[in-house]
Design a protein around this motif. Sequence first.
Motif, PDB file in Angstrom:
ATOM      1  N   ALA A 101       0.981  -1.168   0.036  1.00 52.76           N
ATOM      2  CA  ALA A 101      -0.156  -0.109  -0.053  1.00 52.76           C
ATOM      3  C   ALA A 101       0.556   0.912   0.111  1.00 52.76           C
ATOM      4  O   ALA A 101       0.198   2.506  -0.291  1.00 52.76           O
ATOM      5  N   GLN A 102       1.894   0.931  -0.001  1.00 49.30           N
ATOM      6  CA  GLN A 102       2.841   2.625  -0.321  1.00 49.30           C
ATOM      7  C   GLN A 102       2.568   2.820   1.689  1.00 49.30           C
ATOM      8  O   GLN A 102       3.109   4.887   1.198  1.00 49.30           O
ATOM      9  N   GLU A 103       2.593   2.648   2.044  1.00 42.56           N
ATOM     10  CA  GLU A 103       2.267   3.994   3.295  1.00 42.56           C
ATOM     11  C   GLU A 103       3.200   4.426   4.324  1.00 42.56           C
ATOM     12  O   GLU A 103       4.422   3.075   4.143  1.00 42.56           O
ATOM     13  N   ASP A 104       2.796   5.337   5.086  1.00 41.44           N
ATOM     14  CA  ASP A 104       4.136   5.482   5.619  1.00 41.44           C
ATOM     15  C   ASP A 104       3.577   4.648   7.303  1.00 41.44           C
ATOM     16  O   ASP A 104       3.293   5.390   7.724  1.00 41.44           O
ATOM     17  N   ALA A 105       4.383   3.626   7.558  1.00 42.30           N
ATOM     18  CA  ALA A 105       4.025   2.728   8.083  1.00 42.30           C
ATOM     19  C   ALA A 105       5.381   1.749   8.940  1.00 42.30           C
ATOM     20  O   ALA A 105       6.167   0.509   9.105  1.00 42.30           O
ATOM     21  N   PRO A 106       5.722   2.436   9.907  1.00 38.99           N
ATOM     22  CA  PRO A 106       6.847   1.659  10.614  1.00 38.99           C
ATOM     23  C   PRO A 106       6.512   0.638  11.395  1.00 38.99           C
ATOM     24  O   PRO A 106       5.158   0.635  12.258  1.00 38.99           O
ATOM     25  N   ALA A 107       7.614  -0.125  12.220  1.00 41.44           N
ATOM     26  CA  ALA A 107       6.735  -0.906  12.684  1.00 41.44           C
ATOM     27  C   ALA A 107       6.396  -0.437  14.629  1.00 41.44           C
ATOM     28  O   ALA A 107       7.230   0.902  14.613  1.00 41.44           O
ATOM     29  N   LEU A 108       6.002  -1.190  14.607  1.00 46.76           N
ATOM     30  CA  LEU A 108       5.338  -1.084  16.414  1.00 46.76           C
ATOM     31  C   LEU A 108       5.997  -1.752  16.956  1.00 46.76           C
ATOM     32  O   LEU A 108       5.739  -1.064  18.136  1.00 46.76           O
ATOM     33  N   PHE A 109       6.746  -2.730  16.847  1.00 51.34           N
ATOM     34  CA  PHE A 109       7.355  -3.436  18.007  1.00 51.34           C
ATOM     35  C   PHE A 109       8.752  -2.722  18.539  1.00 51.34           C
ATOM     36  O   PHE A 109       9.774  -3.792  18.940  1.00 51.34           O
ATOM     37  N   PHE A 110       9.573  -3.505  16.978  1.00 51.49           N
ATOM     38  CA  PHE A 110      11.024  -3.029  16.944  1.00 51.49           C
ATOM     39  C   PHE A 110      11.246  -2.060  16.091  1.00 51.49           C
ATOM     40  O   PHE A 110      10.831  -1.132  15.714  1.00 51.49           O
ATOM     41  N   SER A 111      12.642  -1.544  16.756  1.00 56.27           N
ATOM     42  CA  SER A 111      13.868  -0.593  15.590  1.00 56.27           C
ATOM     43  C   SER A 111      15.297  -0.403  15.722  1.00 56.27           C
ATOM     44  O   SER A 111      15.769  -1.936  16.010  1.00 56.27           O
ATOM     45  N   GLU A 112      15.250   0.608  14.835  1.00 60.05           N
ATOM     46  CA  GLU A 112      17.228   0.256  15.354  1.00 60.05           C
ATOM     47  C   GLU A 112      17.984   0.317  16.732  1.00 60.05           C
ATOM     48  O   GLU A 112      18.411  -0.714  16.680  1.00 60.05           O
ATOM     49  N   ALA A 113      17.445   0.912  16.890  1.00 60.35           N
ATOM     50  CA  ALA A 113      17.495   0.990  18.907  1.00 60.35           C
ATOM     51  C   ALA A 113      17.603  -0.408  19.202  1.00 60.35           C
ATOM     52  O   ALA A 113      17.899  -0.824  20.096  1.00 60.35           O
ATOM     53  N   GLU A 114      16.379  -1.015  19.316  1.00 54.36           N
ATOM     54  CA  GLU A 114      15.892  -2.214  19.497  1.00 54.36           C
ATOM     55  C   GLU A 114      15.609  -3.157  18.498  1.00 54.36           C
ATOM     56  O   GLU A 114      14.205  -3.630  18.273  1.00 54.36           O
TER      57      GLU A 114
END
Length: 198
Positions: A101-114
């Motif tokens: 869908a090409q939405e701006d949808a960052p991950a909910l539960f993980f990140s670069e820091a975690e």
Amino acid sequence: MTNATTAKTPGDSAGPARVRRAGFLQAAGSEERFNGPATGDERALITDMLAAQRTTLLLKCAGLEPELLSRRSVDPSTLSLLGLVRHLADAERRWFRRVLAQEDAPALFFSEAEPDGDFDVEAISPQEVAESWEAWRSEVAFAERFAAEAPDLDVEAEDEWRGRVSLRWVLIHMIEEYARHNGHADLLRERIDGATGM
């Protein structure tokens, strides 16, 4: 795949019946997961199989308190049933929202820091468990709508990992993703309360 069968041990007429490990999980709605079409329209076949895998995850987690859902397998693994729910919520979000869908949808539960923030859950509150389930259900609902409303399975988008991908490939990949993690869920649930079955 066969239904659970029972068989008595030779010479044991009074003991409890043994249940085949590869049978169905003894839970309401378990066998109905695989009653969908086995022939016919490709989209119906693929989306029904993915729905069955999603339902399997639900059944493997059913009836467990937050502490049991977040119980880890064995050291050094941080795998838990709740970690699988969170990981699969992010997998659904990535492929259907962000890629297709090409939405701006960052991950909910993980990140670069975690980077393992989805899996690295320990004792967790009932509210946090409910929020994790709500996230998973929301992402599944979005994915189901996207797959149902797409003009065909050849809808394509660009992914940073795989390059051009089609809706067909994403659906098949998600079946593989759930099947792999449902195997983990089999072992996690058996360790918690002895429940077995597919």
